[in-house]
Design an enzyme around this catalytic site. Structure first.
Site, PDB file in Angstrom:
ATOM      1  N   ALA A  10       0.863  -1.187   0.000  1.00 40.33           N
ATOM      2  CA  ALA A  10       0.000   0.000   0.000  1.00 40.33           C
ATOM      3  C   ALA A  10       0.891   1.225   0.000  1.00 40.33           C
ATOM      4  CB  ALA A  10      -0.888  -0.013   1.238  1.00 40.33           C
ATOM      5  N   LYS A 207      11.271   9.358  15.693  1.00 39.93           N
ATOM      6  CA  LYS A 207      12.184   8.206  15.650  1.00 39.93           C
ATOM      7  C   LYS A 207      12.758   7.945  17.040  1.00 39.93           C
ATOM      8  CE  LYS A 207      13.315   9.317  10.877  1.00 39.93           C
ATOM      9  NZ  LYS A 207      14.201  10.138  10.047  1.00 39.93           N
TER      10      LYS A 207
END
Ligand SMILES: NC(=O)c1ccc[n+]([C@@H]2O[C@H](COP(=O)([O-])OP(=O)(O)OC[C@H]3O[C@@H](n4cnc5c(N)ncnc54)[C@H](OP(=O)(O)O)[C@@H]3O)[C@@H](O)[C@H]2O)c1
Length: 437
Positions: A10, A207
């Site tokens: 996707a 992150k």
């Protein structure tokens, strides 16, 4: 041979198209490594007609990634759409609930919903792999989650945003301004048209929040990160840092302290001789310090189609190699339900060395007043130097102070005091110094 692993991708943009291309180009090698074929059976993106530079016409097209997540024609749902809500979140959730393995590169999604998604994956007994979400092609997730079992992490820090590192590297190497570097980064495709997310530290914070959870076994707390970007860094800072034997990097740092866990993203001075200071341009690096291993530094490409695809394909290959019925390891290294609440250490209690650059009126007594403010706050100075701005005749001087270890609270109080004294002609600059090997 075992049945083929059927992959649905996707998102067919920079990363998704690269994943599709590498899965085709390296099909024979992957079959050899995984012991079964890995084939793309379904794809989804917005524009069916767009040329992706790779022939994926044998895969079934889905306009809606959620529908693709539900189809029985895939074993693995690879989410490369991006964004922390919308189709990325709903399709990943749907795929996990339908008992499909998921691979994603989406740090924004994990920073916000990672723990909830991990709970679903663990309940369903499927894998949620996300190597590409932190530092692109660098295998830091596997290293922390698998290769460092038994280690207790004390600190993890890194250069996690290539755009910022590119800008800081060029500012230092070529003596050009932040704005000029940013424009070049945009022209070369390293920075987005709206660069705020990168340069103000949000991307690094996402992150870092994932690394913190892996390092300390805590729930992800991406909204509880002290954050400063690089847009205030000037040539004066870069030159002063170099004179003092430092280089400025935007670091994400997570550290265990007596009062909790510090999570911070800010421009940082690291010794020029340290390994992390040698990480230039768009390259990323992550340093991990533990009780058993000592310090480990991983560096490499943190973004780009192929580098990111490398991490995504490593995750897909792990799924292809996993044995049916085998209990998968938990997503964040510990069962999601057992992740501890994140106990935040207040930034005011952060201890370390500081670089302070002050632009002051050139008049008698200023130097002594600054030194007094430092002493009043128990700040011991490693060095204090003063030099003229724009030539000796100028009415302003720059004063550069480097402190020994002190607290954030003391530095803020001292700098506030100096500001109130009325000696400054410009905003003070404070940059934290980080110990780095
Ligand atoms: N680029 C990097 O270097 C890098 C590095 C590490 C991690 N990542 C992460 O990887 C992910 C993808 O990044 P990217 O750079 O490849 O993004 P991108 O180039 O913008 O590609 C996004 C893709 O998602 C598709 N898409 C958007 N909305 C959709 C929807 N509603 N339904 C189906 N498809 C939809 C787009 O379709 P169309 O093409 O038809 O518009 C496009 O193919 C992000 O989470 C990013 O943070 C990227």
């Amino acid at each position: 041979m075992a049945e083929a692993l059927r992959v649905g991708i996707a998102g067919l943009g920079t990363v998704g198209a690269s994943v599709g291309r590498v899965l085709r180009d390296k099909a024979v090698e992957l079959t050899r490594q995984c012991g079964r074929d890995v084939i793309v059976t379904a794809v989804s993106a917005r524009d069916h007609k767009r040329d992706r530079g790779v022939d994926l016409s044998s895969a079934k097209w889905f306009d809606d990634p959620v529908k693709m997540a539900q189809t029985a024609e895939i074993d693995v749902f690879v989410e490369l759409i991006g964004g922390d809500e919308g189709p990325a979140r709903s399709s990943v959730k749907t795929a996990l609930e339908a008992g499909r393995h998921v691979v994603t590169a989406n740090k924004a999604l994990l920073a916000k919903h990672g723990v909830a998604l991990a709970e679903i994956a663990e309940k369903k007994g499927v894998l949620l792999n996300y190597e590409a979400a932190v530092a692109g092609g660098i295998p830091v997730i596997k290293t922390m989650r698998e290769a460092m079992a038994g280690n207790s992490v004390t600190r993890v820090f890194g250069i996690l945003n290539g755009t910022c590192n590119y800008i800081l590297t060029r500012m230092e190497a070529e003596g050009i301004s932040f704005d000029a570097c940013l424009k070049d980064a945009q022209r070369l495709g390293y920075a987005e048209a709206d660069p705020t997310f990168d340069i103000e530290g949000h991307d690094t914070a996402h992150k870092l929040s994932i690394l913190t959870s892996l390092a300390f076994g805590t729930r992800i707390a991406a909204n509880d990160i002290y954050m400063e970007g690089i847009s205030n860094i000037t040539q004066a800072d870069i030159r002063a840092a170099a004179d003092l034997g430092y280089r400025i990097k935007l670091l994400g740092v997570a550290q265990r302290t007596e009062s909790g866990i510090e999570q911070r993203v800010h421009p940082t001075m690291v010794p020029t001789a340290s390994v992390i200071a040698q990480v230039h341009g768009v390259t990323n690096a992550v340093a991990i310090e533990t009780d058993i291993l000592g310090e480990l530094l991983l560096s490499g490409p943190g973004a780009g189609g192929n580098a990111t695809a490398s991490a995504v394909i490593g995750d897909i290959a792990d799924i292809a190699k996993s044995r049916p019925g085998f209990q998968h390891g938990p997503v964040f290294g510990r069962p999601a339900k057992e992740l501890k609440p994140y106990k935040k250490a207040q930034m005011r209690s952060h201890a370390g060395g500081y670089f302070i650059r002050l632009t002051v009126h050139d008049r008698i007594g200023v130097f002594a007043a600054i030194a007094k403010r430092m002493a009043d706050n128990d700040i011991s100075l490693e060095s204090i130097v003063q030099h003229a701005v724009n030539g000796e005749a100028a009415a302003q001087k720059t004063v550069i102070l480097v402190t020994h270890e002190t607290t954030e609270a003391a530095v803020r109080k001292a700098v506030d005091g100096i500001t109130k004294d009325g000696h400054l002609t410009d905003k003070p600059q404070v940059i934290r110094i980080e110990r780095a090997g």
